[in-house]
Design a protein around this motif. Sequence first.
Motif, PDB file in Angstrom:
ATOM      1  N   VAL A   1      33.254  46.738  44.391  1.00 38.49           N
ATOM      2  CA  VAL A   1      34.303  46.004  45.092  1.00 38.49           C
ATOM      3  C   VAL A   1      35.690  46.302  44.537  1.00 38.49           C
ATOM      4  CG1 VAL A   1      32.758  44.134  45.778  1.00 38.49           C
ATOM      5  CG2 VAL A   1      33.994  43.983  43.605  1.00 38.49           C
ATOM      6  N   SER A   2      35.768  47.132  43.486  1.00 37.04           N
ATOM      7  CA  SER A   2      37.061  47.491  42.902  1.00 37.04           C
ATOM      8  C   SER A   2      36.965  48.905  42.357  1.00 37.04           C
ATOM      9  CB  SER A   2      37.433  46.510  41.784  1.00 37.04           C
ATOM     10  OG  SER A   2      38.640  46.890  41.183  1.00 37.04           O
ATOM     11  N   THR A   3      38.020  49.684  42.532  1.00 40.05           N
ATOM     12  CA  THR A   3      37.986  51.098  42.141  1.00 40.05           C
ATOM     13  C   THR A   3      38.243  51.313  40.665  1.00 40.05           C
ATOM     14  OG1 THR A   3      40.333  51.334  42.656  1.00 40.05           O
ATOM     15  CG2 THR A   3      38.768  51.871  44.397  1.00 40.05           C
TER      16      THR A   3
ATOM     17  N   ASN B   1      46.868  44.914  35.034  1.00 33.55           N
ATOM     18  CA  ASN B   1      45.624  44.227  34.665  1.00 33.55           C
ATOM     19  C   ASN B   1      45.794  42.721  34.550  1.00 33.55           C
ATOM     20  OD1 ASN B   1      45.666  46.927  32.464  1.00 33.55           O
ATOM     21  ND2 ASN B   1      44.332  46.888  34.253  1.00 33.55           N
TER      22      ASN B   1
ATOM     23  N   ASP C   1      45.396  37.895  48.283  1.00 28.86           N
ATOM     24  CA  ASP C   1      45.384  39.269  47.775  1.00 28.86           C
ATOM     25  C   ASP C   1      46.542  39.545  46.812  1.00 28.86           C
ATOM     26  OD1 ASP C   1      43.155  39.859  49.273  1.00 28.86           O
ATOM     27  OD2 ASP C   1      44.296  40.650  50.969  1.00 28.86           O
TER      28      ASP C   1
ATOM     29  N   GLN D   1      46.082  41.438  43.472  1.00 28.84           N
ATOM     30  CA  GLN D   1      45.648  42.830  43.518  1.00 28.84           C
ATOM     31  C   GLN D   1      46.794  43.809  43.271  1.00 28.84           C
ATOM     32  OE1 GLN D   1      43.366  43.783  47.046  1.00 28.84           O
ATOM     33  NE2 GLN D   1      42.364  41.784  47.053  1.00 28.84           N
TER      34      GLN D   1
ATOM     35  N   ALA E   1      47.061  45.972  39.890  1.00 29.45           N
ATOM     36  CA  ALA E   1      46.074  46.985  39.508  1.00 29.45           C
ATOM     37  C   ALA E   1      46.747  48.177  38.826  1.00 29.45           C
ATOM     38  CB  ALA E   1      45.296  47.457  40.748  1.00 29.45           C
TER      39      ALA E   1
ATOM     40  N   ARG F   1      46.745  51.748  47.112  1.00 27.92           N
ATOM     41  CA  ARG F   1      45.626  52.421  47.792  1.00 27.92           C
ATOM     42  C   ARG F   1      45.862  53.912  47.927  1.00 27.92           C
ATOM     43  NH1 ARG F   1      45.938  47.860  51.289  1.00 27.92           N
ATOM     44  NH2 ARG F   1      47.185  49.104  52.734  1.00 27.92           N
TER      45      ARG F   1
END
Length: 470
Positions: free
Chosen positions: A264-266, A321, A404, A407, A410, A446
């Motif tokens: 669910v996370s890269t 993070n 979201d 996110q 990241a 992304r």
Amino acid sequence: MIIKTPRLKKGGAKNVYLENVSHAVTRPAMESRRVQMYLLMLLADTAVLLGSFVLAGGVYRDQWPNEFAMAMGWAFLPIFLVIAVYQRCYSIRALDEVRYAIGQAGIALVLSAMLCTVMIFYAKAATEFSRVMLSLALVAAFAGMALVRVVMHLVLRRIYGPSVSSVLVVMDGGPKVDIRGAQIVHAEDFDISGVQSSPNSLDRIGRLMRGMDRVVVSCAVDQRTKWANVMRGAGVRGEVVSTALQELGAIALEREGGQSFLVVSTGPLALHARIFKRGMDLAITVPAVLVLSPLLLLVALLIKLEDGGPVFFVQQRMGANNCLFDMLKFRSMRVEKLDSKGARSTSRDDDRITRIGRFIRKTSIDELPQLLNVLRSEMSIVGPRPHALGSLAGEKLFWEVDADYWQRHALKPGLTGLAQVRGYRGATETENHLKDRLEADLEYIRNWSILRDIKIIFATARVLVHPNAY
């Protein structure tokens, strides 16, 4: 472009219909044709590259053809072709996306030139090597390869539509699926109830799926196992749409020890990508600090002279993070009115801002101390801008507006970002102001690439002075 098959009329002969559909819907297998396209593009690149060296030799030394230029071309060619294959210059995506194709060709040329230069240095052949001729050849080669890809893209779009991949979507009571260039069939138009025992039923479905690069089935939960078995038997790349996985944001499936795990996370960028990004940060930041040091000292002096307060405004922000860090800015507000939480957005005629503060905010000079945050690896040159923890969009905290929101951390926060070059700056007076920025930040994460970072850096020059910078 979505290609839909005709629906079966009630009372019609289903077997006859399916026999016709299986021939009408299935596109010829594209794999062999794509291989031909790859070879054609490779041959075109070879011709363009050699022709570019001939052109460079003729222009630079007025000799057609110049033997030394031809020798350089033949020596350069195998290096380029190996790197071009590694860079996926000849891939489905390169056939489908012209910007990607041109970008990868450019990267392959640059990497080849760097490797060629290193080889010449170690071979001690620098006295014979012509930098001007190589530069001319590279420019001509890039222009020629870009033209080849634009023409090829236009021709392929005319012949094959939006994609050279053949995708079949089977609708069987699941959610609507919209895939560019896909062909759509409906399960109600053919019978799959006998697939476990009827060779004829399997034959009909097999013919429908044959030659497809990808088959996507949208069905009810109780039908997924049946369709999975059908696609495995057909030997195609099969996918089943799942609304539950969509809600989780699943991006892949891993198997280990007989168990399946949803990804669910890269995770972070790949190691080589982080090295490139950090290298670019240092390559820009170290010279920038040295060059701008007189300006930084002057601004610090002016801030100190105006009211005697501290030069820097230090505020906790959320970094990579989801970890807090102390972000530095030149102080632009009066000491007694500093807002350490950032609960109040700055307005156009804000009475908290000092005289020097108004100027450095308008010109974005107040952000320059963040170069030190970049040197400390807390920030990057490009990334989502770090927000004050108490910032409000309308009447809500940022993370209360959209689930979201977190996110966006990241990657490391940046001095500039995609949202900023798109003009999303200033006060977040409504929730939509935040959503626009968040959408841009998540799009950046992304689709991260070094090339995009470079584009954003150049685009930032246009928005350093911005009407919403106050």
